[in-house]
Motif scaffolding. Sequence first.
Motif, short mmCIF file in Angstrom:
data_model
loop_
_atom_site.label_atom_id
_atom_site.label_comp_id
_atom_site.label_asym_id
_atom_site.label_seq_id
_atom_site.Cartn_x
_atom_site.Cartn_y
_atom_site.Cartn_z
N GLU A 165 1.07 -5.79 -0.81
CA GLU A 165 0.78 -7.22 -0.91
C GLU A 165 1.15 -7.77 -2.29
O GLU A 165 0.82 -8.91 -2.61
N LYS A 167 0.19 -6.60 -5.28
CA LYS A 167 -0.85 -6.55 -6.31
C LYS A 167 -0.88 -5.19 -7.02
O LYS A 167 -0.10 -4.31 -6.71
N TYR A 183 -2.83 -4.59 6.12
CA TYR A 183 -1.95 -5.51 5.42
C TYR A 183 -2.35 -6.95 5.76
O TYR A 183 -2.47 -7.30 6.92
N MET A 184 -2.58 -7.75 4.74
CA MET A 184 -3.01 -9.14 4.91
C MET A 184 -4.29 -9.24 5.75
O MET A 184 -4.47 -10.19 6.50
N SER B 24 3.34 -12.54 -2.22
CA SER B 24 2.94 -11.20 -1.79
C SER B 24 4.09 -10.20 -1.97
O SER B 24 3.91 -9.00 -1.79
#
Lengths: 421, 163
Positions: A165, A167, A183-184, B24
């Motif tokens: 993602e 990060k 994911y998400m 993202s």
Amino acid sequence: MLLDNQLTPGDALCAGITLSAAGIVEAVKNSGLRGRGGAGFPTGLKWEATRNAAGTVKHVVCNADEGEPGTFKDRVLLTSYADLVFEGMTLAALAVDAQRGFLYLRGEYRYMLETLEAVLQRRREANLLGKNILGQAGFDFDIVIHLGAGAYICGEESALIESLEGKRGVPRNRPPFPVTHGYMQQPTVLDNVETFCQAALVVRMGADNYKVIGTSKSTGSKLISVSGDCPRPGIYEYPFGVSVRDILDDCGAVNPHAVQISGPSGVCVGESEFNRRLGFEDLPTAGAFMVFDDSRDMFEVARNYVHFFAHESCGFCTPCRVGTAMLQQTMDKIAAGHGTRHDLVEIENLDHVLQTTSHCGLGRTACNPVLHTLKHFRPAYENRLKSLDFEPAFDLDGALARARQMTGRDDAGAHLKTEDA
Amino acid sequence: MTISTNKHSEYLDPILVRRQYNASDLLQILREAQEHYGYIHSDAIDYLSQKLQLPRAKIEGVASFYSFLYLQPHGEYRVLFSDNITDRMLGNQALLEEMCHQLWLQPGKVSEDGLVSIATTSCTGMCDQGPAMLVNGRAITRLTHQRVQEIGHLIRNRTPLDE
């Protein structure tokens, strides 16, 4: 089995389409297939949970962040069996009705990127990826490759998702697990490279033919990455249940006295245990098999692993960030000849703190290399210890070294007097 | 050394368009951005911050987390010796010292002419063919004193890796 498979691209997928989505999940469940990344979670249950999870947008993620020192089977699979990996991912997509897949490739394998992209492109052209795969209306799935950037922790599944993602790769709290919040925060199947290959084999061979290989709780075969003191290092494939000694014989190891199974976070096995068997019943493994002959100093092996953990701790939780650094300092202190019995006790205390308070598996396993080598090779530690019960880690005289350098002095007066000097 | 913002947009814009200005995909964007100068320029972070609508601190936080993302120049050639115990048993430390000596630099530091830096990295997955190294991401295995010498010469002559 895996290494000498005769499958052509699309074979397993055709078999999967015949089985239908629910049939694939059923077959993988019945096969007894367990995750090949080390933890050994039943793959069929994972796929079923993702299939049943609420939500229409689902994902399939392949963990190719092969960071455990001593493991290189995924490198070989992605180099020589990339089609099988992608085929397994596509089967998972069919099984759980996912539309998008990711291959999370570790930064160290950046050089494979162009070749893997070419394989994906070839599969798109053969209608094995993309819209209406193999003419099945509504079977849409494509895979993109995301690159890691040199962080061991991203091999942990929730850290990997964070990294996907965009990060920092800090592990999440679990539960919820990726099967429902991946994911998400959407349902995600996340498996190791080898697991996807094995799943493709299961679908092609049928669960009944698959589960006769290996043992009752560890079905199928396992790729072992053999390295260290042996004339024939490389990738070996065995049915689960193979003994450590059999592998040592096959790779031609001479006078082996220890094997590190499954990397630094795994188990160190001494000579007396070479009859132990690989499998989830006894010695679970992600595949690393590092051989050490009797000329090797197992203290230095453990010290190398401890440095590795200290370097790779993500820094998020204090017990692991500070604990791995303290462990490193203690091992360096022992290596420098300043260790005492007290330090060995401290390592055990540290292990207790890390076991009980770390946020993820990295901290919980960080002391293992030391504890395991202490168990089998205690003299390697004791020979280095001072006879004192305690010596402070802080070296008073050493702290003056900088002052001596600046003043250009090195006479007796510039040194602290020690009692034994 | 100052590089104008325009200069960054030149190579960053195509990446951002390809990644659809998707925050993202930040890690992927940073990786690709880094391939331009070999490191992520401070002004490039400002530009990305503006285009992705992310605070600068967030971008720096991600960039500093990953060991293969660099916020400082690390030389045209980045040599990383794999430092697993299996590489050590095959003598990687002596090879590293020899290469540092040959190229006149200290481990972990960039050479004064900005040409090369040499450091260690965690296991690179080449334990069956050690000792191994990565040079600008390219894996080189079965290192020997002779091979390290040759690599040192190639770097000194600025031979591109593709040759």
